[in-house]
Scaffold this motif. Sequence first.
Motif, PDB file in Angstrom:
ATOM      1  N   GLY A  23      55.063  25.405  54.110  1.00 47.97           N
ATOM      2  CA  GLY A  23      56.419  25.939  53.939  1.00 47.97           C
ATOM      3  C   GLY A  23      56.439  27.333  54.389  1.00 47.97           C
ATOM      4  O   GLY A  23      57.347  28.073  53.702  1.00 47.97           O
ATOM      5  N   VAL A  24      55.410  27.765  55.018  1.00 46.89           N
ATOM      6  CA  VAL A  24      55.325  29.347  55.418  1.00 46.89           C
ATOM      7  C   VAL A  24      55.978  29.484  56.928  1.00 46.89           C
ATOM      8  O   VAL A  24      55.645  28.991  57.732  1.00 46.89           O
ATOM      9  N   PRO A  25      56.960  30.278  56.678  1.00 44.53           N
ATOM     10  CA  PRO A  25      57.726  30.738  58.074  1.00 44.53           C
ATOM     11  C   PRO A  25      56.624  31.185  58.957  1.00 44.53           C
ATOM     12  O   PRO A  25      56.043  32.284  58.698  1.00 44.53           O
ATOM     13  N   HIS A  26      56.627  30.764  60.370  1.00 45.16           N
ATOM     14  CA  HIS A  26      55.478  31.247  61.295  1.00 45.16           C
ATOM     15  C   HIS A  26      56.265  30.862  62.586  1.00 45.16           C
ATOM     16  O   HIS A  26      57.035  29.913  62.891  1.00 45.16           O
ATOM     17  N   THR A  27      55.665  31.732  63.545  1.00 44.59           N
ATOM     18  CA  THR A  27      55.968  31.474  65.190  1.00 44.59           C
ATOM     19  C   THR A  27      54.546  31.513  65.839  1.00 44.59           C
ATOM     20  O   THR A  27      53.846  32.574  65.609  1.00 44.59           O
ATOM     21  N   VAL A  28      54.475  30.423  66.747  1.00 38.04           N
ATOM     22  CA  VAL A  28      53.214  30.620  67.478  1.00 38.04           C
ATOM     23  C   VAL A  28      53.273  31.443  68.695  1.00 38.04           C
ATOM     24  O   VAL A  28      54.541  31.291  69.365  1.00 38.04           O
ATOM     25  N   ILE A  29      52.528  32.409  69.114  1.00 35.33           N
ATOM     26  CA  ILE A  29      52.718  33.389  70.162  1.00 35.33           C
ATOM     27  C   ILE A  29      51.548  33.067  71.049  1.00 35.33           C
ATOM     28  O   ILE A  29      50.226  32.698  70.643  1.00 35.33           O
ATOM     29  N   ALA A  30      51.693  33.266  72.260  1.00 33.07           N
ATOM     30  CA  ALA A  30      50.483  33.351  73.300  1.00 33.07           C
ATOM     31  C   ALA A  30      49.640  34.462  72.895  1.00 33.07           C
ATOM     32  O   ALA A  30      50.116  35.386  72.391  1.00 33.07           O
ATOM     33  N   ASP A  31      48.336  34.487  73.273  1.00 35.17           N
ATOM     34  CA  ASP A  31      47.558  35.397  72.644  1.00 35.17           C
ATOM     35  C   ASP A  31      47.826  36.950  73.327  1.00 35.17           C
ATOM     36  O   ASP A  31      47.579  38.049  72.670  1.00 35.17           O
ATOM     37  N   ASN A  32      48.486  36.878  74.446  1.00 34.09           N
ATOM     38  CA  ASN A  32      48.786  38.222  75.000  1.00 34.09           C
ATOM     39  C   ASN A  32      50.183  38.879  74.436  1.00 34.09           C
ATOM     40  O   ASN A  32      50.047  39.970  74.864  1.00 34.09           O
ATOM     41  N   ALA A  33      50.908  38.249  73.545  1.00 36.50           N
ATOM     42  CA  ALA A  33      51.903  38.810  73.059  1.00 36.50           C
ATOM     43  C   ALA A  33      51.699  39.774  71.935  1.00 36.50           C
ATOM     44  O   ALA A  33      52.662  40.695  71.648  1.00 36.50           O
ATOM     45  N   GLY A  34      50.651  39.763  71.163  1.00 33.97           N
ATOM     46  CA  GLY A  34      50.436  40.452  70.037  1.00 33.97           C
ATOM     47  C   GLY A  34      50.874  41.963  70.066  1.00 33.97           C
ATOM     48  O   GLY A  34      51.449  42.647  69.568  1.00 33.97           O
ATOM     49  N   GLY A  35      49.914  42.633  71.373  1.00 32.85           N
ATOM     50  CA  GLY A  35      50.241  43.975  71.666  1.00 32.85           C
ATOM     51  C   GLY A  35      51.742  44.367  71.857  1.00 32.85           C
ATOM     52  O   GLY A  35      52.045  45.481  71.134  1.00 32.85           O
ATOM     53  N   HIS A  36      52.322  43.635  72.253  1.00 29.52           N
ATOM     54  CA  HIS A  36      53.802  43.761  72.830  1.00 29.52           C
ATOM     55  C   HIS A  36      54.607  43.879  71.467  1.00 29.52           C
ATOM     56  O   HIS A  36      55.316  45.030  71.176  1.00 29.52           O
ATOM     57  N   LEU A  37      54.345  42.891  70.647  1.00 30.13           N
ATOM     58  CA  LEU A  37      55.050  42.823  69.316  1.00 30.13           C
ATOM     59  C   LEU A  37      54.750  44.118  68.423  1.00 30.13           C
ATOM     60  O   LEU A  37      55.570  44.549  67.570  1.00 30.13           O
ATOM     61  N   MET A  38      53.541  44.370  68.377  1.00 27.49           N
ATOM     62  CA  MET A  38      53.068  45.671  67.417  1.00 27.49           C
ATOM     63  C   MET A  38      53.553  46.865  68.103  1.00 27.49           C
ATOM     64  O   MET A  38      54.237  47.661  67.174  1.00 27.49           O
ATOM     65  N   GLN A  39      53.754  47.041  69.453  1.00 27.54           N
ATOM     66  CA  GLN A  39      54.492  48.114  70.082  1.00 27.54           C
ATOM     67  C   GLN A  39      56.005  48.364  69.645  1.00 27.54           C
ATOM     68  O   GLN A  39      56.451  49.312  69.261  1.00 27.54           O
ATOM     69  N   HIS A  40      56.513  47.123  69.273  1.00 31.13           N
ATOM     70  CA  HIS A  40      57.950  47.082  68.895  1.00 31.13           C
ATOM     71  C   HIS A  40      58.234  47.029  67.249  1.00 31.13           C
ATOM     72  O   HIS A  40      59.317  46.785  67.125  1.00 31.13           O
ATOM     73  N   GLY A  41      57.356  47.292  66.837  1.00 26.05           N
ATOM     74  CA  GLY A  41      57.509  47.330  65.224  1.00 26.05           C
ATOM     75  C   GLY A  41      57.625  45.911  64.613  1.00 26.05           C
ATOM     76  O   GLY A  41      58.313  45.777  63.560  1.00 26.05           O
TER      77      GLY A  41
END
Length: 362
Positions: free
Chosen positions: A215-233
């Motif tokens: 029951g932990v909220p989560h979202t699967v992302i493509a491996d390449n998405a992490g850097g973008h998400l980090m840049q955007h806080g």
Amino acid sequence: MKVDGRAMRTLWATPGRDALQVIDQRALPHRLQVERLGDVAAVQRAIRDMWVRGAPLIGATAAYGIALQANVDACDAALREAAASLKAARPTAVNLAWAIERMLARLLPLVPAQRRAAAWAEAEALAEEDVAVNAAIGRHGLPLLQAIAARKAGAPVNVLTHCNAGWLATVDWGTATAPIYQARAAGVPLHVWVDETRPRNQGASLTAWELGHEGVPHTVIADNAGGHLMQHGRVDLVIVGCDRVSARGDVCNKIGTYLKALAAHDSGVPFYVAMPGSTLDRSLHDGRREIPIEERSAREVTHIAGRNAEGEVVEVQLVADGSAAANPAFDVTPARLVTGLITEHGLVAAEEGALRRLGAQA
Ligand code: MRU
């Protein structure tokens, strides 16, 4: 942890101690399948072909493999032969050799008649310790999540994780997920970004599955998405597991971890590694040069399996006929990119002196 509301572990011995039962992780997330491993050869195959995987779990599984060998022949030569074959199953995670050496150190000083009972007791102790160590990692990681939650005034803490360093990679709790499960129990609002983790997709297939059942909220992302998400806080911290950590704190983990560490460094996102003591390899210094990196089959890159509309699991080819593929399964993140190691003894710097002091404590 829980599957459909029922507590479960990744492996357990049969009541008569004549076999080991494991969750066959190749079938997840589409089917929960348990397999019976009756001898060393079956255990070796299950580790090599990744029915079980994850550094702590392959160590615990191999320990039971030695116990299965002791059921049939516990002489020195037979135990050493079983140990060599199990160690050869996978090269990178040091927990495998660590667990096997621990079994031999316990058994070889005994007379052969005492070895069978001692082997099962030691394998069970090792498995129970894994659970306790991971729970302690969870307790030491919890304040990191609580501190971020306090700053976010009720908004969820966004954790990014790579591969599966969850309970499926251990006997229970997981390493990287232990702080997440403990934070959830403590009422910390959380959301987990789950890297899919190509080519074998341990994030998409395993981490997402276990977080879903907990029951932990989560979202699967493509491996390449992490850097973008980090840049955007949109990532507050990264927590990953590890397969081998060198004496100076270089961290070997699933391929792609290094790129996440680089992106985290560039964006000022804390990058933590959950590390049980059994994953520290004091014999190695420069992780990049000295840690053996497993090369797996190119087919894991060129093909992918999934469930079709009829509910059948099918494999399809992704690349053109004749294209070559390479499949290094792990990479090494230099210590300088690691914010801290979350261990069963507390938070430790990825630095030689701190790791030496940790050794004195263990
Ligand atoms: O190839 P795998 O699936 O065995 O790789 C597993 C990982 O890299 C995990 O992140 C690591 O073993 C930590 S498990 C707690």
